[in-house]
Scaffold this motif. Structure first.
Motif: not given
Ligand code: MF3
Ligand code: CO
Length: 295
Positions: A16-20, A26-29, A52-55
């Motif tokens: 959901w974070c847009g990382s692709g 990614c964010h599941r854990d 997110t990392a991009a943010d």
């Protein structure tokens, strides 16, 4: 349904974070951990506030300008500087760096920066009549928008020779922010940060303003959470990697009470007229602690 009402993607769906990345990589854990804490009844901010990392990359670009503008002020400020000049310095610095001062026109604020001298707690409005003189202490509070991302920090400046007790106020306030930073731990509580700040200030015999605090920041100037500095350890929202917020206590030499009656609608003073100090930093919570973004 998840604790914050956002859908959870399937394991192999995009996060959901847009990382692709795939959700499971990614964010599941993190999300699973959040669900467990929510089930225990702990206070959690919605995941939409987690950066997110991009943010974070974008916020850093903005913060570079914010820090640069305050460094620029630090190199020039002194006896005889007017707060109007400080305003012009930071405005020009922002424009030259493809940025906008976030304060300008924010809820009608008329200038690009807040300059708060001596008994002014916060939101002092720069003007050509305010000439800094030997012995003043002044907070310069700077906020920047660049690429749609917000940054925010403030510093105190001692003008010439300052009364030792006033200098102690400035130093202790800075130390209180350092103590707050040291208390930023993922899966700890925001109240831990508050309590650490408050202890340093009050152990030194000072008081901490109740009405104003730090705030989440990044995609907006002021996001959740509100960060008070009179809270108990072990209370408030859980600190989660990706949370981005400021630590910015206002510490008074005398009583805690403030006076918000200035007809300009902005300038806040100590009720007893005694001096006050503030430092502000902006950070992001990481897996291991925090990363300082603006200071
Ligand atoms: N920079 C301040 C903060 O730390 C906000 C100033 S708002 C203004 O949150 F309108 F007064 F500029
Ligand atoms: Co702030």
């Amino acid at each position: 349904m998840t604790y914050d009402g956002l859908p959870n993607p399937g394991r192999n769906d995009e996060c959901w974070c847009g990382s692709g990345k795939k959700y499971k990589k990614c964010h599941r854990d993190l999300d699973e951990r959040l669900e467990e804490l929510a089930a225990q009844g702990l206070e959690l901010l919605p995941r939409s506030l987690l950066k997110t990392a991009a943010d974070i990359e974008g916020i850093k670009v903005s913060a570079e300008v914010n820090v640069g503008a305050l460094d620029y002020v630090a190199e020039r400020i002194g006896v005889g500087t007017t707060t109007e000049e400080i305003d012009q310095w930071v405005y020009n610095y922002c424009i030259e760096h493809d940025a906008i001062p976030a304060d300008l026109n924010y809820e009608g604020f008329p200038k690009s920066v807040c300059t708060s001298i001596n008994e002014v707690v916060c939101h002092g409005i720069p003007c050509s009549e305010d000439v800094l003189k030997e012995g003043d202490i002044v907070n310069v509070d700077m906020s920047t928008i660049k690429g749609g991302y917000f940054s925010d920090s403030s510093r105190m400046f001692c003008i010439g020779e300052v009364d030792p007790e006033w200098r102690r106020l400035v130093d202790v306030t800075r130390e209180s922010v350092q103590a707050g930073l040291a208390a930023v731990k993922p899966w700890g509580f925001l109240g831990d940060v508050s309590a650490a700040v408050n202890k340093v200030a009050t152990d030194a015999g000072f008081t901490v303003v109740r009405e104003f605090g730090g705030h989440g920041i990044g995609l907006e100037f002021h996001e959740d959470p509100w960060v008070g500095f009179n809270e108990e350890a072990g209370t408030g929202p859980v600190l989660v990697p990706g949370m981005c917020f400021t630590i910015e206590p206002m510490v008074n030499m005398g009583g805690q009470d403030i006076d918000m009656s200035d007809p300009n609608g902005w300038t806040v003073r100590t009720a007893d007229g005694l001096p006050t100090a503030q430092w502000e930093v902006q950070l992001v919570v990481t897996e291991t602690g925090y990363e300082l973004l603006s200071w």
